[in-house]
Write a protein that holds these residues in place. Structure first.
Motif, PDB file in Angstrom:
ATOM      1  N   VAL A   1       0.857  -1.181   0.000  1.00  0.00           N
ATOM      2  CA  VAL A   1       0.000   0.000   0.000  1.00  0.00           C
ATOM      3  C   VAL A   1       0.893   1.230   0.000  1.00  0.00           C
ATOM      4  CG1 VAL A   1      -1.571   1.375   1.450  1.00  0.00           C
ATOM      5  CG2 VAL A   1      -1.961  -1.089   1.161  1.00  0.00           C
TER       6      VAL A   1
ATOM      7  N   GLU B   1      -3.760   0.969  -3.354  1.00  0.00           N
ATOM      8  CA  GLU B   1      -3.162  -0.363  -3.463  1.00  0.00           C
ATOM      9  C   GLU B   1      -2.160  -0.361  -4.606  1.00  0.00           C
ATOM     10  OE1 GLU B   1      -6.198  -3.518  -3.488  1.00  0.00           O
ATOM     11  OE2 GLU B   1      -7.611  -1.978  -2.822  1.00  0.00           O
TER      12      GLU B   1
ATOM     13  N   TRP C   1      -4.285   4.828   5.651  1.00  0.00           N
ATOM     14  CA  TRP C   1      -3.413   3.707   5.287  1.00  0.00           C
ATOM     15  C   TRP C   1      -3.742   2.494   6.160  1.00  0.00           C
ATOM     16  CZ3 TRP C   1       2.120   6.282   5.810  1.00  0.00           C
ATOM     17  CH2 TRP C   1       2.100   7.543   5.187  1.00  0.00           C
TER      18      TRP C   1
END
Length: 449
Positions: A100, A108, A145
């Motif tokens: 990520v 992604e 995140w």
């Protein structure tokens, strides 16, 4: 690479170090619980099946900062790519993984589609190629995140869920409340090691992320050191093959828990993280284990009693709910246990003695606190307060043999006398040295038994 399928049976041992004696009417009992796990690679006494055979599996997500500051200098983003590639080389075949990239939002990088890839030579090569497309730009919102990482790790039946996080800046594009909410949402879903690269990130922010997610935090001042650090982190993650271990504490009627802390290899307060698990019983999370030892400091308050009375003040058990890869089918399985006793005596010497293990870790916790308070005082301009606290830290580090903290302290203060804690603040201190001391302040040394 290590073989994921192993045949060893895990063994947990729990040793209790305490002085059980209290004076008449005394109530507080302290104990150190030293826990050792050997034979990692199984859960609940059953071999861990290889990936793809229907048994417990492992998953890892690497989160890489791609905010605009990662391009200043360009060596930071280049080092992050190289570190991620090195970490991918360490992921075992069959382990599920994803990469990520994050700035003010999370994307992604690989494999995409809201899923995890299965590690193999081909998928590692594809992930490294995808990393080449990552460019720097935008702000920083670490909570996004973490949430994406949690969603990805939730897409597969995994026994071990781990993440690595790298950032170089402050979390300026979401509020502290938003980050806290993300940490609360991810707590228990995966563990996370956090690293700050350079010197423009916030130590308390990164250490709070690692603490909330039962991982480690550290500084990598030079981007050239990222690859070696990420390789070590991934090797450690690949050794965590006993999942979701909890420390279960039972106390008798009338007793209460004052605190529960991990005190080795780092200081981490677990008191507020417990979940009720039965009458007078609570479970404290410890995360995933490999072959390792950790120490815990318990403080219990028991009902006062008279001379000659004795009681079981607490029972500590190591449990795991991952005994069969499906916690819904199997209740938590006890792995080991230790007993904490209370005995009331009129022997003054016995009742006032402090067990050496308790004394040692009480000092280590005070050392961590003194460092943090001293650095806070230094930043606020309170030179006298900073010298007093950091001097006490030097004294404690010397007395306990914590050479790592002693060396870091020597970069911030001039030590006049270790025994008395007499120091002078250095006029100039490299920012990286000060951040290293703060970040590593909770690392402890174990006492020889």
């Amino acid at each position: 690479m290590a073989n994921f399928a192993k045949s060893r049976v895990p063994r947990f041992s729990a040793e209790v170090y305490q002085n059980p004696y209290l004076p008449e009417g005394g109530r507080e009992i302290h104990a150190i619980i030293s826990v050792t796990a050997t034979g990692g690679g199984t859960t609940g006494g059953r071999p861990v099946p290889a990936a793809g055979t229907g048994g417990p599996d492992a998953g890892v997500v690497i989160m890489v900062d791609r905010s605009g500051s990662m391009d200043h200098p360009p060596a930071k983003l280049r080092g992050a790519r190289e570190a991620t590639s090195a970490a991918l080389d360490t992921v075992r075949d069959g382990v599920r993984f994803a990469v990520v990239a994050g700035n003010h939002r999370a994307v992604e990088v690989y494999p995409g589609g809201g899923r995890l890839a299965v590690a193999a030579a081909a998928t590692r090569a594809q992930a490294k190629e995808a990393l080449r497309t990552v460019t720097a730009g935008g702000g920083t919102a670490i909570g996004s995140w973490l949430r994406l990482t949690g969603r990805l790790l939730a897409t597969a039946e995994l026994g071990i869920r781990h993440a690595l996080l790298l950032t170089d800046g402050r979390n300026e594009h979401e509020s502290p409340r938003e980050l806290r909410a993300a940490l609360d949402a991810c707590s228990g879903a995966f563990t996370c090691d956090a690293r700050g690269v350079g010197t423009d990130w916030e130590v308390k922010e990164v250490t709070a992320i690692a603490s909330a997610l039962l991982g480690t935090a550290d500084i990598v001042a030079d981007p050239a050191g990222l690859a070696a650090d990420f390789t070590r982190l991934m090797e450690a993650a690949m050794g965590k093959e006993i999942a979701d271990v909890g420390l279960r504490l039972w106390t008798p009627l009338g007793a209460e828990t004052v605190f529960v802390r991990q005190v080795a290899p780092t200081v981490m307060d677990l008191t507020g993280r417990c979940r009720e698990s039965g009458p007078r019983s609570a479970d404290y999370p410890t995360g995933s284990w490999g072959d390792e030892s950790r120490d815990y400091h318990l403080c219990l308050r028991v009902p006062a009693a008279g001379i000659g009375r004795e009681m079981l003040a607490g029972r500590v058990s190591l449990i795991t709910s991952a005994a069969d890869g499906d916690p819904a089918r199997r209740p938590p399985q006890p792995l080991s246990q230790g007993l904490v006793r209370a005995v009331w005596t009129d022997d003054v010497a016995a009742a006032t003695a402090i067990h050496p293990q308790v004394a040692h870790y009480t000092g280590q916790a005070e050392l961590a606190q003194a460092i943090q308070q001293g650095l806070d005082a230094r930043k606020s301009g309170d030179t006298d307060g900073a010298a007093a606290k950091l001097g006490r830290a030097v004294q404690l580090a010397g007395a306990s043999g914590n050479e790592g903290s002693a060396k870091l302290l020597a970069k911030v203060v001039d030590v006049v006398d270790t025994a008395t804690g007499t120091v002078r603040l250095k006029a100039k201190v490299a920012e990286a040295d000060e951040m290293a001391l703060e970040t590593r302040s909770t690392k402890t040394v174990r006492m020889k038994k």
